[in-house]
Design a protein around this motif. Structure first.
Motif, PDB file in Angstrom:
ATOM      1  N   GLU A  32       0.836  -1.200   0.000  1.00 17.18           N
ATOM      2  CA  GLU A  32       0.000   0.000   0.000  1.00 17.18           C
ATOM      3  C   GLU A  32       0.873   1.252   0.000  1.00 17.18           C
ATOM      4  O   GLU A  32       2.045   1.214   0.368  1.00 17.18           O
ATOM      5  CB  GLU A  32      -0.931   0.015   1.224  1.00 17.18           C
ATOM      6  CG  GLU A  32      -0.208  -0.157   2.549  1.00 17.18           C
ATOM      7  CD  GLU A  32      -1.158  -0.292   3.721  1.00 17.18           C
ATOM      8  OE1 GLU A  32      -2.370  -0.106   3.524  1.00 17.18           O
ATOM      9  OE2 GLU A  32      -0.691  -0.583   4.836  1.00 17.18           O
ATOM     10  N   HIS A  33       0.271   2.355  -0.464  1.00 16.19           N
ATOM     11  CA  HIS A  33       0.863   3.705  -0.448  1.00 16.19           C
ATOM     12  C   HIS A  33       1.991   3.919  -1.450  1.00 16.19           C
ATOM     13  O   HIS A  33       2.235   5.060  -1.857  1.00 16.19           O
ATOM     14  CB  HIS A  33       1.387   4.076   0.940  1.00 16.19           C
ATOM     15  CG  HIS A  33       0.372   3.948   2.032  1.00 16.19           C
ATOM     16  ND1 HIS A  33      -0.885   4.530   1.949  1.00 16.19           N
ATOM     17  CD2 HIS A  33       0.424   3.288   3.228  1.00 16.19           C
ATOM     18  CE1 HIS A  33      -1.565   4.237   3.059  1.00 16.19           C
ATOM     19  NE2 HIS A  33      -0.792   3.483   3.840  1.00 16.19           N
ATOM     20  N   ILE A  34       2.726   2.873  -1.826  1.00 18.50           N
ATOM     21  CA  ILE A  34       3.909   3.064  -2.677  1.00 18.50           C
ATOM     22  C   ILE A  34       3.533   3.672  -4.019  1.00 18.50           C
ATOM     23  O   ILE A  34       4.260   4.508  -4.560  1.00 18.50           O
ATOM     24  CB  ILE A  34       4.648   1.718  -2.867  1.00 18.50           C
ATOM     25  CG1 ILE A  34       5.184   1.227  -1.524  1.00 18.50           C
ATOM     26  CG2 ILE A  34       5.803   1.873  -3.859  1.00 18.50           C
ATOM     27  CD1 ILE A  34       5.899  -0.093  -1.593  1.00 18.50           C
ATOM     28  N   ASP A  35       2.381   3.265  -4.579  1.00 21.33           N
ATOM     29  CA  ASP A  35       1.988   3.782  -5.889  1.00 21.33           C
ATOM     30  C   ASP A  35       1.632   5.265  -5.849  1.00 21.33           C
ATOM     31  O   ASP A  35       1.606   5.933  -6.884  1.00 21.33           O
ATOM     32  CB  ASP A  35       0.814   2.975  -6.445  1.00 21.33           C
ATOM     33  CG  ASP A  35      -0.392   3.006  -5.511  1.00 21.33           C
ATOM     34  OD1 ASP A  35      -0.193   3.235  -4.303  1.00 21.33           O
ATOM     35  OD2 ASP A  35      -1.528   2.815  -5.987  1.00 21.33           O
ATOM     36  N   ARG A  36       1.391   5.810  -4.656  1.00 22.84           N
ATOM     37  CA  ARG A  36       1.080   7.246  -4.518  1.00 22.84           C
ATOM     38  C   ARG A  36       2.311   8.052  -4.112  1.00 22.84           C
ATOM     39  O   ARG A  36       2.451   9.202  -4.501  1.00 22.84           O
ATOM     40  CB  ARG A  36      -0.044   7.446  -3.487  1.00 22.84           C
ATOM     41  CG  ARG A  36      -1.373   6.896  -3.943  1.00 22.84           C
ATOM     42  CD  ARG A  36      -2.503   7.245  -2.995  1.00 22.84           C
ATOM     43  NE  ARG A  36      -2.388   6.545  -1.712  1.00 22.84           N
ATOM     44  CZ  ARG A  36      -2.004   7.109  -0.591  1.00 22.84           C
ATOM     45  NH1 ARG A  36      -1.662   8.391  -0.554  1.00 22.84           N
ATOM     46  NH2 ARG A  36      -1.935   6.413   0.537  1.00 22.84           N
ATOM     47  N   TRP A  37       3.187   7.455  -3.326  1.00 25.97           N
ATOM     48  CA  TRP A  37       4.358   8.174  -2.811  1.00 25.97           C
ATOM     49  C   TRP A  37       5.545   8.143  -3.772  1.00 25.97           C
ATOM     50  O   TRP A  37       6.328   9.088  -3.807  1.00 25.97           O
ATOM     51  CB  TRP A  37       4.808   7.572  -1.475  1.00 25.97           C
ATOM     52  CG  TRP A  37       3.824   7.742  -0.366  1.00 25.97           C
ATOM     53  CD1 TRP A  37       2.797   8.632  -0.323  1.00 25.97           C
ATOM     54  CD2 TRP A  37       3.770   7.003   0.859  1.00 25.97           C
ATOM     55  NE1 TRP A  37       2.098   8.495   0.858  1.00 25.97           N
ATOM     56  CE2 TRP A  37       2.677   7.506   1.601  1.00 25.97           C
ATOM     57  CE3 TRP A  37       4.526   5.977   1.407  1.00 25.97           C
ATOM     58  CZ2 TRP A  37       2.335   7.006   2.858  1.00 25.97           C
ATOM     59  CZ3 TRP A  37       4.193   5.480   2.658  1.00 25.97           C
ATOM     60  CH2 TRP A  37       3.116   5.992   3.369  1.00 25.97           C
ATOM     61  N   CYS A  38       5.688   7.059  -4.521  1.00 28.57           N
ATOM     62  CA  CYS A  38       6.898   6.866  -5.349  1.00 28.57           C
ATOM     63  C   CYS A  38       6.499   6.600  -6.797  1.00 28.57           C
ATOM     64  O   CYS A  38       6.671   5.480  -7.300  1.00 28.57           O
ATOM     65  CB  CYS A  38       7.746   5.719  -4.801  1.00 28.57           C
ATOM     66  SG  CYS A  38       8.045   5.775  -3.012  1.00 28.57           S
ATOM     67  N   ARG A  39       5.993   7.592  -7.467  1.00 22.39           N
ATOM     68  CA  ARG A  39       5.510   7.421  -8.840  1.00 22.39           C
ATOM     69  C   ARG A  39       6.641   7.123  -9.827  1.00 22.39           C
ATOM     70  O   ARG A  39       6.412   6.535 -10.877  1.00 22.39           O
ATOM     71  CB  ARG A  39       4.760   8.682  -9.289  1.00 22.39           C
ATOM     72  CG  ARG A  39       3.443   8.937  -8.563  1.00 22.39           C
ATOM     73  CD  ARG A  39       2.408   7.908  -8.971  1.00 22.39           C
ATOM     74  NE  ARG A  39       1.099   8.188  -8.402  1.00 22.39           N
ATOM     75  CZ  ARG A  39       0.177   8.933  -8.981  1.00 22.39           C
ATOM     76  NH1 ARG A  39       0.432   9.508 -10.150  1.00 22.39           N
ATOM     77  NH2 ARG A  39      -0.986   9.115  -8.411  1.00 22.39           N
ATOM     78  N   ASP A  40       7.874   7.549  -9.522  1.00 25.18           N
ATOM     79  CA  ASP A  40       9.008   7.365 -10.439  1.00 25.18           C
ATOM     80  C   ASP A  40       9.769   6.061 -10.182  1.00 25.18           C
ATOM     81  O   ASP A  40      10.854   5.852 -10.728  1.00 25.18           O
ATOM     82  CB  ASP A  40       9.982   8.545 -10.330  1.00 25.18           C
ATOM     83  CG  ASP A  40       9.358   9.856 -10.795  1.00 25.18           C
ATOM     84  OD1 ASP A  40       8.424   9.796 -11.619  1.00 25.18           O
ATOM     85  OD2 ASP A  40       9.810  10.922 -10.338  1.00 25.18           O
ATOM     86  N   LEU A  41       9.212   5.203  -9.364  1.00 25.16           N
ATOM     87  CA  LEU A  41       9.911   3.986  -8.971  1.00 25.16           C
ATOM     88  C   LEU A  41      10.155   3.075 -10.176  1.00 25.16           C
ATOM     89  O   LEU A  41       9.265   2.813 -10.980  1.00 25.16           O
ATOM     90  CB  LEU A  41       9.079   3.237  -7.921  1.00 25.16           C
ATOM     91  CG  LEU A  41       9.835   2.383  -6.891  1.00 25.16           C
ATOM     92  CD1 LEU A  41      10.814   3.238  -6.113  1.00 25.16           C
ATOM     93  CD2 LEU A  41       8.851   1.715  -5.947  1.00 25.16           C
TER      94      LEU A  41
END
Length: 408
Positions: A37-46
């Protein structure tokens, strides 16, 4: 349950100056995470995401990672390949040692046109007859499967017999799913039974579980040996040891539920040990004995150098504390016969070779190395150490008074 928090991601973004919005690579492995959860919102350039060796049961909340190229989900509890259609740049997917039994779910990766490498080794579906042929035919752009390159001839053969392989795979898949349903039902029944057993037992003052003996009637005529045997059986330590042995020696299937159960068991054991450690604090280290002898102590395990400056009549202690440590974490206490330095709560104590003046002593940090330098002047009149030269034996002779010699 462990959640992915902003602080967790930020602590693993030191190489990016702790900025998470422009982060291109992050490693969240071995964190006991149970949900993505949350990673797709916090780290868009991953571009690279490591989530191996956690307790994640489902692939979710990664569809917004349009630049993601490598996703590592090895050693988790994933049973279905799903929700990766939005990862348009995905090139490599690692699902080693999971619980993927629905092999047909690989078809959801057909939209990932850049996917060239995938690992499914160690999953139940990898044991299916025709597994490799089915995957190769379902994903025509895949170049490597389980570390082995897919040749052109292999791809042609896989496409020719696809109908027959697909039918065989569906049959094996249905058999596996029925078995998984039984395993899930048994795990739920076992968990419900354990909860019921815990309610019947009572927690004691020390956090251990004891059997309620208020409703048990005493039996007369028992000898002392039988009573001692029963007391040993009722001992909480023996009871814990017996349950621990049963837990590890009872055969069970390797399932997502059993993996979570082992994790919960280890966590509970760890918390119990921490509580016992809190109840039994460590005895304080002896700094000065009852007879007044000062002890040398180096709890922080720091390198040091103790020298004597003969020209300035001082004793110098060079303590190699960490360069970037804040000086507020260091406390210095100089006594006439010893010096004590507390570094982040850990004590360093050194007996001095000569008596010094505490009031005239100084403590400074080196601007280049960060070392702590204590300069301690000797007490005036302190005898300096010199090499002792043995004196020749003295010859005793009788001596006369001058008056007696003159009279003679």
């Amino acid at each position: 349950m462990v959640y992915i928090t902003e602080d967790m991601v930020r602590r693993r973004a030191e190489h990016n100056e702790c900025e998470i919005f422009s982060l291109e690579e992050v490693s969240l492995h071995q964190q006991d995470i149970e949900r993505i959860e949350h990673i797709d919102r916090w780290c868009r350039d991953l571009k690279i995401l490591y989530l191996q060796n956690n307790l994640i049961p489902r692939i979710e909340n990664v569809g917004r990672l349009k630049k993601l190229q490598y996703l590592n989900l090895a050693l988790n509890n994933i049973e279905v390949i799903e929700n990766l259609e939005g990862c348009e740049s995905l090139q490599k997917l690692d699902l080693t040692v999971n619980f993927v039994g629905r092999l047909s779910s690989v078809e959801s990766l057909q939209r990932n046109v850049h996917l060239t490498e995938m690992f499914l080794v160690g999953n139940p579906c990898a044991e299916f007859q025709g597994y490799r042929q089915y995957v190769v035919a379902s994903l025509p752009r895949l170049q490597r499967l389980d570390g082995t390159e897919i040749s052109r001839s292999e791809r042609i053969r896989a496409a020719q017999g696809l109908e027959q392989v697909e039918r065989r795979v569906r049959e094996q898949e249905n058999v596996y799913l029925k078995r998984r349903a039984r395993e899930t039902e048994e795990a739920q029944g076992k968990e419900a039974g354990e909860e019921k057993g815990n309610k019947e037992r009572k927690a004691g003052f020390d956090g251990r579980w004891y059997t309620d003996i208020n409703n048990t009637a005493p039996v007369l005529g028992e000898n002392k040996e039988n009573q001692e045997v029963k007391e040993n059986r009722a001992s909480p330590d023996l009871d814990d040891e017996r349950r621990e042995k049963e837990f590890w020696h009872t055969p069970c299937s390797f399932t997502p539920e059993s993996r979570v159960e082992v994790h919960r068991h280890l966590e509970e054991k760890k918390k119990t040990k921490e509580k016992e450690r809190e109840k039994k604090p460590k005895a304080p280290r002896t700094l000065i004995t009852d007879k007044g002898r000062v002890m040398n102590v180096n709890e922080p395990k720091l390198d040091f150098a103790l020298t004597e400056d003969e020209e300035n009549n001082t004793i110098v202690l060079n303590l190699e504390v960490f360069r970037h440590m804040d000086s507020s974490l260091i406390d210095v206490d100089v006594q006439p016969t010893y010096a004590r330095v507390i570094v982040k709560g850990k004590i360093f104590q050194m007996v001095l070779p000569a008596e010094v003046k505490p009031d005239s002593s100084t403590a400074q940090r080196s601007q280049t190395t960060g070392h702590l330098v204590l300069t301690m002047p000797r007490v005036e009149g302190e005898i300096k150490g010199t090499n002792i030269v043995p004196r020749p034996p003295r010859v005793c002779r009788s001596r006369r008074r001058p008056s007696e010699d003159n009279n003679s």
